[in-house]
Design a protein around this motif. Sequence first.
Motif, PDB file in Angstrom:
ATOM      1  N   ALA A 324       0.839  -1.205   0.000  1.00  0.00           N
ATOM      2  CA  ALA A 324       0.000   0.000   0.000  1.00  0.00           C
ATOM      3  C   ALA A 324       0.873   1.253   0.000  1.00  0.00           C
ATOM      4  N   ASP A 325       1.903   1.236   0.831  1.00  0.00           N
ATOM      5  CA  ASP A 325       2.800   2.393   0.952  1.00  0.00           C
ATOM      6  C   ASP A 325       3.486   2.692  -0.391  1.00  0.00           C
ATOM      7  N   ALA A 326       3.873   1.636  -1.095  1.00  0.00           N
ATOM      8  CA  ALA A 326       4.559   1.832  -2.378  1.00  0.00           C
ATOM      9  C   ALA A 326       3.603   2.481  -3.387  1.00  0.00           C
ATOM     10  N   ILE A 327       2.346   2.061  -3.365  1.00  0.00           N
ATOM     11  CA  ILE A 327       1.364   2.646  -4.288  1.00  0.00           C
ATOM     12  C   ILE A 327       1.138   4.119  -3.959  1.00  0.00           C
ATOM     13  N   VAL A 328       1.030   4.417  -2.674  1.00  0.00           N
ATOM     14  CA  VAL A 328       0.790   5.811  -2.277  1.00  0.00           C
ATOM     15  C   VAL A 328       1.970   6.689  -2.701  1.00  0.00           C
ATOM     16  N   ARG A 329       3.188   6.197  -2.472  1.00  0.00           N
ATOM     17  CA  ARG A 329       4.358   7.000  -2.879  1.00  0.00           C
ATOM     18  C   ARG A 329       4.384   7.195  -4.394  1.00  0.00           C
ATOM     19  N   GLU A 330       4.045   6.126  -5.099  1.00  0.00           N
ATOM     20  CA  GLU A 330       4.012   6.210  -6.568  1.00  0.00           C
ATOM     21  C   GLU A 330       3.038   7.289  -7.033  1.00  0.00           C
ATOM     22  N   LEU A 397      -5.539   1.447  -4.237  1.00  0.00           N
ATOM     23  CA  LEU A 397      -5.339   0.625  -3.032  1.00  0.00           C
ATOM     24  C   LEU A 397      -6.411  -0.469  -2.946  1.00  0.00           C
ATOM     25  N   LEU A 398      -7.654  -0.070  -3.187  1.00  0.00           N
ATOM     26  CA  LEU A 398      -8.743  -1.040  -3.052  1.00  0.00           C
ATOM     27  C   LEU A 398      -8.690  -2.093  -4.151  1.00  0.00           C
ATOM     28  N   GLU A 399      -8.204  -1.695  -5.294  1.00  0.00           N
ATOM     29  CA  GLU A 399      -8.131  -2.608  -6.429  1.00  0.00           C
ATOM     30  C   GLU A 399      -6.918  -3.538  -6.336  1.00  0.00           C
ATOM     31  N   GLU A 400      -5.768  -2.948  -5.928  1.00  0.00           N
ATOM     32  CA  GLU A 400      -4.509  -3.693  -6.076  1.00  0.00           C
ATOM     33  C   GLU A 400      -3.981  -4.377  -4.811  1.00  0.00           C
ATOM     34  N   VAL A 401      -4.465  -3.935  -3.648  1.00  0.00           N
ATOM     35  CA  VAL A 401      -3.890  -4.527  -2.426  1.00  0.00           C
ATOM     36  C   VAL A 401      -4.892  -5.447  -1.742  1.00  0.00           C
ATOM     37  N   ASP A 402      -4.610  -6.734  -1.825  1.00  0.00           N
ATOM     38  CA  ASP A 402      -5.474  -7.693  -1.137  1.00  0.00           C
ATOM     39  C   ASP A 402      -5.389  -7.448   0.364  1.00  0.00           C
ATOM     40  N   GLY A 403      -6.545  -7.450   1.015  1.00  0.00           N
ATOM     41  CA  GLY A 403      -6.526  -7.276   2.469  1.00  0.00           C
ATOM     42  C   GLY A 403      -6.931  -5.872   2.887  1.00  0.00           C
ATOM     43  N   VAL A 404      -6.961  -4.926   1.923  1.00  0.00           N
ATOM     44  CA  VAL A 404      -7.409  -3.570   2.254  1.00  0.00           C
ATOM     45  C   VAL A 404      -8.845  -3.406   1.767  1.00  0.00           C
ATOM     46  N   GLY A 405      -9.747  -3.025   2.682  1.00  0.00           N
ATOM     47  CA  GLY A 405     -11.154  -2.928   2.310  1.00  0.00           C
ATOM     48  C   GLY A 405     -11.712  -1.522   2.413  1.00  0.00           C
ATOM     49  N   ARG A 406     -10.942  -0.603   2.977  1.00  0.00           N
ATOM     50  CA  ARG A 406     -11.453   0.746   3.188  1.00  0.00           C
ATOM     51  C   ARG A 406     -10.265   1.691   3.376  1.00  0.00           C
TER      52      ARG A 406
END
Length: 422
Positions: A324-330, A397-406
């Motif tokens: 998730a952190d990598a996506i946010v930084r990207e 995040l919701l699409e790409e990271v399994d385990g994140v729902g909100r």
Amino acid sequence: MWVSLSIEAEGCLLKRILVVDGGSLHAQEVARQVRKMGVYSEIVPAAAAEQALHNQPSGVLLVGMVSPRIEQVVAHMSVPVMSLDDGSVSDSVLESFLSQACGSERDWNMDSFLAAAVERIKAQVGSGRAICGLSGGVDSAVAAVLVHRAIGDQLTCIYVDHGLMRAGESEQVVATFQGRFGIPLVHVQAQERFLQKLAGVEDPEQKRKIIGIEFIRVFEEEAAKLGDAAYLVQGTVYPDVLESGMAPGTLVKSHHNVGGLPEDLGFELVEPLATLFKDEVRELGEKLGLPREIVWRHPFPGPGLGVRCLGEVTKEKLEILRKADAIVREELHRSGWYDKIWQAAVILTNMRAVGVQRGARTYDYVLGLRFVSSTDGMTAEWVRVPYELLESISGRLLEEVDGVGRVVYDISPKPPATIEWE
Ligand code: XMP
């Protein structure tokens, strides 16, 4: 007791302006303004100014309220003195003050600092051996490269990989220091060891302590293997020095030494950045050829993702957070917001929430985004990023990271909220 740095300045710097801080919020700004005009400046709290005034500064700036006693002392000095009652001064007024105080000798800049620092480090270390703990942050990185420039392979860096770093960071440390600069580097793979120590621990303070203690243990073990190093390089910067000279505040979190090293490890300290402000450290880093990503990296806490993965730290939770952190930084880089934000933390809360995906019920983690602006981390404001950016981040995040729902955005200023959630 207040420790003046002027001894270090002596000999290599002829001109020095003393900024006497009478409790103003502006002393650091004024000191930086002086340096930008090519004169080295040093800050001393008004309560400890008397001794520093006897050290023959080239000029004195009194910022804020100072005691009648100090005014009396400066009245008898033969150098230019100026009082800045409201704490600020225009460039033109400061220009003429500096001309009066230093004449044309205004040659303090990063080039002259670098040349003097290299000489100082050589003189201090001689033919001895030094070690430096790398954290991935800018201060230790610049200190290491600077010391390497001075003493070459007499320096060995130690990078303790506690497994709480963000995606790609460890690889970058190794590629930069070992690959690009050819600095001898010990990369300690201690991920499992930290995870084991953290297993089952939920309390934030306990987590911080465990990470801090373990970090020091691992570092000590590795240092002992190297045997004969007598010097420890630390990336202490000027604000750390100023802060440590002030009355100790109340403990909010067991803080800034977590993921750092104590001073009593039995080494002589080499602290080549102790007179520099953070922006000057960055300028020096660029001059030394460090990559932009390291020089302009956001601050990152010593305990790393350990305090952003709320509650118990597990491998699975870390993996979710790292992704998730990598996506946010990207997304922050892509949108041009990374450099406008002081720090962007991604928090894996320990809470899960119900959702629905492709027709099925989900029960996944709530992820918090904490983007703040600040100058020193002591206070902070949440950043008003565009909704469109939040939308693209949460969508990914919701699409790409399994385990994140909100995904939620943290709108709490510091104080009362701290920047980190643990
Ligand atoms: P808080 O959460 O207290 O954080 O508002 C202020 C700044 O300090 C960083 N921080 C740390 N840095 N070791 C560090 O080196 C630590 O243990 C630590 N805890 C917090 C935080 O990321 C923020 O920039």
